[in-house]
Design a protein around this motif. Structure first.
Motif, PDB file in Angstrom:
ATOM      1  N   GLN A 249      -4.633   0.363  37.485  1.00 57.74           N
ATOM      2  CA  GLN A 249      -6.021   1.323  37.926  1.00 57.74           C
ATOM      3  C   GLN A 249      -5.444   2.835  38.293  1.00 57.74           C
ATOM      4  O   GLN A 249      -6.048   3.822  38.166  1.00 57.74           O
ATOM      5  CB  GLN A 249      -6.701   0.727  38.763  1.00 57.74           C
ATOM      6  CG  GLN A 249      -7.426  -0.466  38.407  1.00 57.74           C
ATOM      7  CD  GLN A 249      -8.142  -1.125  39.636  1.00 57.74           C
ATOM      8  OE1 GLN A 249      -7.677  -1.822  40.477  1.00 57.74           O
ATOM      9  NE2 GLN A 249      -9.466  -0.984  39.819  1.00 57.74           N
ATOM     10  N   ILE A 250      -4.230   2.732  39.021  1.00 55.18           N
ATOM     11  CA  ILE A 250      -3.591   4.140  39.134  1.00 55.18           C
ATOM     12  C   ILE A 250      -2.083   4.007  38.541  1.00 55.18           C
ATOM     13  O   ILE A 250      -1.329   3.231  38.778  1.00 55.18           O
ATOM     14  CB  ILE A 250      -3.398   4.072  40.831  1.00 55.18           C
ATOM     15  CG1 ILE A 250      -4.776   4.241  41.446  1.00 55.18           C
ATOM     16  CG2 ILE A 250      -2.460   5.598  41.149  1.00 55.18           C
ATOM     17  CD1 ILE A 250      -4.675   4.309  43.039  1.00 55.18           C
TER      18      ILE A 250
ATOM     19  N   ALA B 175       1.170   9.280  38.848  1.00 56.07           N
ATOM     20  CA  ALA B 175       0.316   9.878  39.742  1.00 56.07           C
ATOM     21  C   ALA B 175       0.463   9.330  41.173  1.00 56.07           C
ATOM     22  O   ALA B 175       0.344  10.359  42.161  1.00 56.07           O
ATOM     23  CB  ALA B 175      -1.118   9.620  39.399  1.00 56.07           C
TER      24      ALA B 175
ATOM     25  N   GLU C  38      -4.544  10.318  48.202  1.00 59.46           N
ATOM     26  CA  GLU C  38      -5.425  10.105  47.123  1.00 59.46           C
ATOM     27  C   GLU C  38      -4.713  10.230  45.882  1.00 59.46           C
ATOM     28  O   GLU C  38      -4.916  11.284  45.352  1.00 59.46           O
ATOM     29  CB  GLU C  38      -6.781  10.785  47.294  1.00 59.46           C
ATOM     30  CG  GLU C  38      -7.760  10.337  46.233  1.00 59.46           C
ATOM     31  CD  GLU C  38      -8.092   8.828  46.072  1.00 59.46           C
ATOM     32  OE1 GLU C  38      -7.373   8.193  44.936  1.00 59.46           O
ATOM     33  OE2 GLU C  38      -8.576   8.270  46.901  1.00 59.46           O
TER      34      GLU C  38
ATOM     35  N   THR D 208      -5.637   9.654  42.948  1.00 57.91           N
ATOM     36  CA  THR D 208      -6.455  10.000  41.848  1.00 57.91           C
ATOM     37  C   THR D 208      -7.030  11.363  41.652  1.00 57.91           C
ATOM     38  O   THR D 208      -7.847  11.685  41.079  1.00 57.91           O
ATOM     39  CB  THR D 208      -7.629   9.056  41.944  1.00 57.91           C
ATOM     40  OG1 THR D 208      -8.528   9.124  42.995  1.00 57.91           O
ATOM     41  CG2 THR D 208      -7.415   7.612  41.598  1.00 57.91           C
ATOM     42  N   ARG D 209      -6.417  12.154  42.908  1.00 58.37           N
ATOM     43  CA  ARG D 209      -6.861  13.630  42.733  1.00 58.37           C
ATOM     44  C   ARG D 209      -6.308  14.306  41.479  1.00 58.37           C
ATOM     45  O   ARG D 209      -5.483  13.739  40.571  1.00 58.37           O
ATOM     46  CB  ARG D 209      -5.952  14.292  43.797  1.00 58.37           C
ATOM     47  CG  ARG D 209      -6.160  13.993  45.178  1.00 58.37           C
ATOM     48  CD  ARG D 209      -5.158  14.735  46.129  1.00 58.37           C
ATOM     49  NE  ARG D 209      -5.335  14.236  47.513  1.00 58.37           N
ATOM     50  CZ  ARG D 209      -6.116  14.789  48.366  1.00 58.37           C
ATOM     51  NH1 ARG D 209      -6.942  15.864  48.093  1.00 58.37           N
ATOM     52  NH2 ARG D 209      -6.186  14.364  49.437  1.00 58.37           N
ATOM     53  N   SER D 210      -7.326  15.218  40.994  1.00 64.48           N
ATOM     54  CA  SER D 210      -6.814  15.893  39.663  1.00 64.48           C
ATOM     55  C   SER D 210      -5.774  17.011  40.012  1.00 64.48           C
ATOM     56  O   SER D 210      -5.768  17.651  41.198  1.00 64.48           O
ATOM     57  CB  SER D 210      -8.092  16.445  39.032  1.00 64.48           C
ATOM     58  OG  SER D 210      -8.668  17.366  39.786  1.00 64.48           O
TER      59      SER D 210
END
Length: 391
Positions: free
Chosen positions: A256-257, A261, A319, A321-323
């Protein structure tokens, strides 16, 4: 710079951000904690390294580092780095993947065996030996000599701290490393090889001595030490986060991650390198609109810049999932760490295998991890783990 501040600098970074991205000290130096400000200084050719003060003649560690590209300004920095970049290529790094995978699996075999008998120290079992093994493989150091480099590299990193002095242990490490690599250079000159030492010797000799033998020696030792230290800290800092966040472990294992990243967020959230220094070497410089007189010293808080709320919303939250995660942990501009791709590759392989092979890993109650007492380099000395059995 207190022990408490080194152990947990992040509340202080928050306070620094409240003062603004650039702050002036009474002595005329500047503190840079903003992301954009730090990136600007690192990229602007008007800022460089302070000319090294000649250390005490017995301070061999400082003398060694002062002759490497780490402490060099133009034109010497470009002269050294361009030659090293010719042979320390992305292709050479990519070709190391099988060796990295073999080293990771061997170390995880040993870790699994150790944890089958009780708690074990991840730093001692994996985080310290892995990058030493890989950088020695890259340099062409025989496997029988790998173990001796860990304590020497760890001692020599003291020369990267801002005190301006080094201990007898650091200086002894510098002498021992120089005594090892000088004959290795001579050997590669007499019997060429395709490892990094051999390639650098060949490139140096073909380039009409653009790199002196002493500079070649200093930069080889820099590659060993820097390649060891940053990767060790990245591995330990990343695992400590996972031990606190089982939800992340599940998300990584189920993809999922993405692991890359996760690694970038580790670099942002708990940077292996917390600070660097620069000096204004031209007139008329400004940073974020603040005038910086020529000759001024600047302390760039990389760890704070990576947590700048103006760059990253809710910066104290981990986090992945940061962009647009672009940490400054390996620097930026002309001095960006030449081995950053190797460190990222080692971490990616290590975390992938660790999550696959040791799914029930956890922290050890009553045995908290111990941080190394360093200001510039942030990492763990010990990180105890255990394998819990599923019911």
């Amino acid at each position: 710079m207190t022990p408490a501040g080194r152990a947990d600098p992040f509340p202080l970074y928050t306070a620094a951000h409240e003062l603004g991205p650039v702050s002036a000290f009474a002595d005329g130096s500047f503190l840079v904690c903003g992301y954009a400000a730090a990136d600007e200084v690192l990229r602007d050719p008007g800022f460089g390294l302070a000319e090294p003060v000649s250390p005490n003649s017995r301070q061999d560690a400082l003398q060694l580092m002062n002759q490497s590209m780490l402490r060099a300004n133009p034109p010497d920095h470009g002269r050294m780095r361009s030659l090293i970049s010719k042979v320390f290529t992305p292709r050479r790094v990519a070709d190391l993947r099988p060796a990295i995978e073999a080293a990771v699996n061997n170390l995880l075999d040993q870790l699994a065996q150790a944890t089958s008998k009780g708690p074990a120290d991840f730093m001692n079992q994996v985080a310290f030996p892995l990058p030493v093994t890989v950088i020695c493989e890259l340099l062409g150091v025989p496997p029988s000599d790998h173990r001796r480099f860990r304590p020497l590299a760890a001692d020599l990193t003291e020369a990267l701290e801002p005190s301006g002095n080094t201990s007898a242990r650091a200086d002894a490490a510098a002498r021992q490393l120089a005594a090892y690599f000088a004959p290795l250079i001579s050997d590669r000159r007499a019997s060429p090889s395709n490892d990094l030492v051999g390639a650098l010797v060949a490139a140096r000799d073909a380039d009409n001595g653009r790199l002196t033998d002493q500079e070649l020696l200093a930069n080889l030792i820099l590659l060993l030490v820097a390649g060891f230290e940053t990767t060790t800290n990245l591995l330990g800092n990343g695992l400590a986060i996972l031990l606190d966040r089982p939800d992340l472990t599940t998300a990584l294992r189920t993809e999922q991650i993405p692991i890359p990243a996760f690694i970038e967020e580790v670099l942002r959230y708990d940077s292996p390198v917390q600070a660097v220094t620069r000096q204004a070497r031209a007139d008329g410089l400004t940073v974020e609109g603040v005038p910086i007189p020529k000759g001024s010293d600047l302390i760039l808080l990389i760890g704070a810049a990576n947590r700048d709320p103006a760059r990253y919303p809710d910066p104290d939250r981990f986090e992945p999932t940061r962009s647009d995660i672009k940490p400054l942990s390996f620097g930026s501009g002309p001095h960006i760490c030449i081995g950053n791709k190797l460190a990222r590759l080692e971490a990616a392989v290590a975390f992938q295998e660790l999550l696959t092979r040791l799914p029930n890993m956890s922290a050890v109650p009553g045995r908290p991890p111990l941080r190394r007492d360093r200001l510039i380099l942030r990492g763990f000395q010990t990180l105890p783990i255990q394998i819990t059995q599923r019911p």
